[in-house]
Write a protein that holds these residues in place. Structure first.
Motif, PDB file in Angstrom:
ATOM      1  N   SER A  58       0.840  -1.187   0.000  1.00  0.00           N
ATOM      2  CA  SER A  58       0.000   0.000   0.000  1.00  0.00           C
ATOM      3  C   SER A  58       0.877   1.240   0.000  1.00  0.00           C
ATOM      4  N   SER A 109      -3.167   3.862  -1.218  1.00  0.00           N
ATOM      5  CA  SER A 109      -2.466   4.128   0.039  1.00  0.00           C
ATOM      6  C   SER A 109      -3.415   4.223   1.232  1.00  0.00           C
ATOM      7  N   ASP A 110      -4.707   3.996   1.000  1.00  0.00           N
ATOM      8  CA  ASP A 110      -5.692   4.030   2.085  1.00  0.00           C
ATOM      9  C   ASP A 110      -5.909   2.631   2.637  1.00  0.00           C
ATOM     10  N   SER A 133      -9.059   4.531   9.999  1.00  0.00           N
ATOM     11  CA  SER A 133      -8.579   4.800   8.645  1.00  0.00           C
ATOM     12  C   SER A 133      -7.125   5.242   8.719  1.00  0.00           C
ATOM     13  N   TYR A 134      -6.288   4.620   7.873  1.00  0.00           N
ATOM     14  CA  TYR A 134      -4.863   4.914   7.861  1.00  0.00           C
ATOM     15  C   TYR A 134      -4.419   5.322   6.456  1.00  0.00           C
ATOM     16  N   THR A 135      -3.356   6.114   6.420  1.00  0.00           N
ATOM     17  CA  THR A 135      -2.661   6.404   5.172  1.00  0.00           C
ATOM     18  C   THR A 135      -1.298   5.735   5.240  1.00  0.00           C
ATOM     19  N   LYS A 151      -5.603   8.583  10.368  1.00  0.00           N
ATOM     20  CA  LYS A 151      -6.200   9.879  10.042  1.00  0.00           C
ATOM     21  C   LYS A 151      -7.632  10.016  10.565  1.00  0.00           C
TER      22      LYS A 151
END
Length: 355
Positions: free
Chosen positions: A125, A164-165, A176-178, A187
């Motif tokens: 990712s 990238s999510d 939710s991550y980046t 985030k």
């Protein structure tokens, strides 16, 4: 002794020496434990190669092992599948107890991640590589880094990746991550809970706060809020559990003898923020707004009720072990009782007697 005799004696002596050496060598060879002798490994074909020249190979029985750059077998061919990972490790599968289970080994065949998973999936990712390992026992998911180290203290129920999510979920939380060069950066966090049949949701968007809190900590805060609110409305101290021994918790309006019942109607807002104590210890505060119905006895001895929002605060301190609830209280010390007035009929008239 003549010359011929000396020649015969010399030859016989030489034969005896040679025979003795042969007998000694045979003795030591025969006494060696043949069970420790290396068993030849058949290499049918060589497959993937890493940057150091190590290669996965297929042996007999369609099983796989590893040879190093010198063509020396370092991991015997006993794995159903092998995939190179970072840090001199491999993702592997092996049939155990009739089940195909997944884990990880190093290049010497040592187990570094236990073989308890039904699958281990690799994700790429953005600039971050990670693995999602699903438990064979309960389908919970453990997230491992590219070097096969656990990324979180908790397991997950759901994993969804789009570019990238990265979305990771549990029964009551969705984070939710980046993904980037520095790993997974949270985030957004949405956590749901329920107390006294009233559901609520905590929404967190602050990147600074989320950088300090992981899912385990957020769920611990939410759990403590549920326990405190239940105690505040029921006066049942047993719901506090271990919290009671570590902090000071006050029910809603403990000194109001006029109140006959307290009912939670709903939690309209929960806001979590961080702060530092006077001694510099990292602390967190959960600010709560609770819609409430109060039943009370007025000054005339009549039963009345009112509905209003009341505000509570549950405070936590943080250390290496996690967060601990240290206090819980409501801001209001008493309800804002309505002013009681005598009822006067609208059609009544005042009679004035003339003198």
């Amino acid at each position: 002794m003549n010359r011929h005799t000396r020649l015969v004696v010399s030859v016989l002596f030489f034969v005896i020496i040679v025979f003795s050496i042969s007998l000694t060598r045979s003795y030591f060879d025969g006494s060696r434990d043949t069970a420790d002798a290396p068993v030849p490994v058949e290499i049918i074909r060589r497959l993937d190669e890493d940057s150091a020249g190590n290669r996965i190979f297929e042996g007999s029985g369609s099983l796989y092992g590893i040879v190093d750059s010198n063509n020396r077998v370092v991991a015997a061919p006993e794995w159903d599948e092998l995939q190179f990972a970072d840090g001199s490790k491999c993702v592997a599968s092996k049939r155990i107890g009739g089940k195909l289970l997944w884990g990880c080994i190093d290049y010497d065949g040592n187990i570094v991640v236990p073989f308890i998973y039904s699958s281990i999936t690799r994700y790429n990712s953005g600039d971050f590589v990670f693995y999602a390992a699903k438990s064979s026992a309960d389908s919970s998911i453990v997230i491992y880094s590219e070097t096969l180290s656990p990324c979180f203290r908790n397991s997950w129920e759901r994993v969804q990746v789009s570019g990238s999510d990265v979305q990771l979920g549990t029964k009551s939380a969705e984070l939710s991550y980046t993904a980037g060069e520095n790993g997974l950066v949270c985030k957004k966090a949405v956590v749901s809970g329920e107390v006294l049949n009233c559901g609520f949701t905590v929404n967190m968007y602050s990147r600074i706060l989320l950088s300090k809190l992981d899912c385990t900590t957020i769920l611990s805060i939410t759990d403590a809020v549920e326990k405190y609110i239940e105690y505040a409305y029921t006066d049942d101290r047993s719901v506090l559990g271990a919290m009671e021994d570590r902090g000071i918790f006050t029910p809603l309006f403990p000194n109001e003898e006029r109140i006959t019942s307290k009912k939670l109607l709903g939690i309209t807002d929960i806001f979590i923020f961080s702060e530092k104590s006077d001694s510099g210890v990292q602390c967190y505060n959960a600010a709560i707004t609770a819609d409430t119905r109060i039943t009370y006895i007025n000054e005339k001895g009549e039963s009345r009720s009112l509905e209003a929002p009341f505000r509570a605060s549950v405070k936590f301190y943080s250390d290496a072990a996690g967060v601990t609830a240290m206090s819980g209280e409501f801001r209001e010390t008493a309800p804002d009782y309505p002013q009681e007035t005598d009822d006067i009929p609208e059609d009544s008239t005042e009679t004035v007697q003339e003198t």
